[in-house]
Design an enzyme around this catalytic site. Structure first.
Site, PDB file in Angstrom:
ATOM      1  N   TRP A 122      33.889  34.991  41.625  1.00  0.00           N
ATOM      2  CA  TRP A 122      33.404  34.299  40.420  1.00  0.00           C
ATOM      3  C   TRP A 122      32.194  35.482  39.884  1.00  0.00           C
ATOM      4  O   TRP A 122      32.023  36.057  39.309  1.00  0.00           O
ATOM      5  CB  TRP A 122      32.759  32.914  40.643  1.00  0.00           C
ATOM      6  CG  TRP A 122      32.140  32.821  38.821  1.00  0.00           C
ATOM      7  CD1 TRP A 122      32.386  32.872  38.038  1.00  0.00           C
ATOM      8  CD2 TRP A 122      30.545  32.183  38.982  1.00  0.00           C
ATOM      9  NE1 TRP A 122      31.851  32.565  36.826  1.00  0.00           N
ATOM     10  CE2 TRP A 122      30.557  31.979  37.995  1.00  0.00           C
ATOM     11  CE3 TRP A 122      30.392  32.131  40.439  1.00  0.00           C
ATOM     12  CZ2 TRP A 122      29.023  31.629  37.412  1.00  0.00           C
ATOM     13  CZ3 TRP A 122      28.796  31.044  40.005  1.00  0.00           C
ATOM     14  CH2 TRP A 122      28.487  31.716  38.282  1.00  0.00           C
ATOM     15  N   ASP A 168      39.279  32.891  46.592  1.00  0.00           N
ATOM     16  CA  ASP A 168      39.147  32.021  45.454  1.00  0.00           C
ATOM     17  C   ASP A 168      39.792  32.924  44.432  1.00  0.00           C
ATOM     18  O   ASP A 168      38.287  33.645  44.548  1.00  0.00           O
ATOM     19  CB  ASP A 168      38.176  30.980  45.249  1.00  0.00           C
ATOM     20  CG  ASP A 168      38.045  30.203  43.966  1.00  0.00           C
ATOM     21  OD1 ASP A 168      38.941  29.249  43.809  1.00  0.00           O
ATOM     22  OD2 ASP A 168      36.898  30.510  43.308  1.00  0.00           O
ATOM     23  N   TYR A 228      37.577  34.857  35.671  1.00  0.00           N
ATOM     24  CA  TYR A 228      36.747  35.072  36.246  1.00  0.00           C
ATOM     25  C   TYR A 228      36.634  37.107  36.079  1.00  0.00           C
ATOM     26  O   TYR A 228      37.124  37.342  36.479  1.00  0.00           O
ATOM     27  CB  TYR A 228      36.709  35.088  37.508  1.00  0.00           C
ATOM     28  CG  TYR A 228      36.555  34.250  38.529  1.00  0.00           C
ATOM     29  CD1 TYR A 228      35.864  33.111  37.759  1.00  0.00           C
ATOM     30  CD2 TYR A 228      36.671  33.656  40.006  1.00  0.00           C
ATOM     31  CE1 TYR A 228      35.716  31.747  38.763  1.00  0.00           C
ATOM     32  CE2 TYR A 228      36.199  33.043  39.830  1.00  0.00           C
ATOM     33  CZ  TYR A 228      36.070  31.658  39.515  1.00  0.00           C
ATOM     34  OH  TYR A 228      35.770  29.596  39.563  1.00  0.00           O
TER      35      TYR A 228
END
Length: 81
Positions: free
Chosen positions: A21, A49, A54
């Site tokens: 992110w 992740d 994002y």
């Protein structure tokens, strides 16, 4: 690196995950993101992740390429929508 089982039948993953992110939301250059990801693999991180939002999709685009040098069953890539 310490590892834990993910659920009852899922593979073991590293206790530390690398998220994407901040890397993609803040505009870090792709070569730096790839280098960081490779350093994570080298350190034994096997849990990554990401999400389709994002970096407006840039994270998932990069994750389509980043693990190409690694066996598919040697890491877990978690994504959400």
């Amino acid at each position: 690196m310490k590892y834990r089982r993910l659920g009852d039948s899922a593979p073991e993953v590293s206790e530390i995950a690398l998220g994407s992110w901040l890397a993609f939301a803040s505009g870090i250059e792709k070569d730096q993101v790839v280098a960081t990801s490779e350093a994570a693999f080298d350190a034994g991180i096997t849990f990554f992740d990401t999400a389709n939002v994002y970096g407006r999709g840039a994270a998932e685009d990069a994750w389509g390429e980043i693990p190409s040098k690694h066996l598919q069953d040697s890491y877990v890539l978690a994504t959400k929508v």
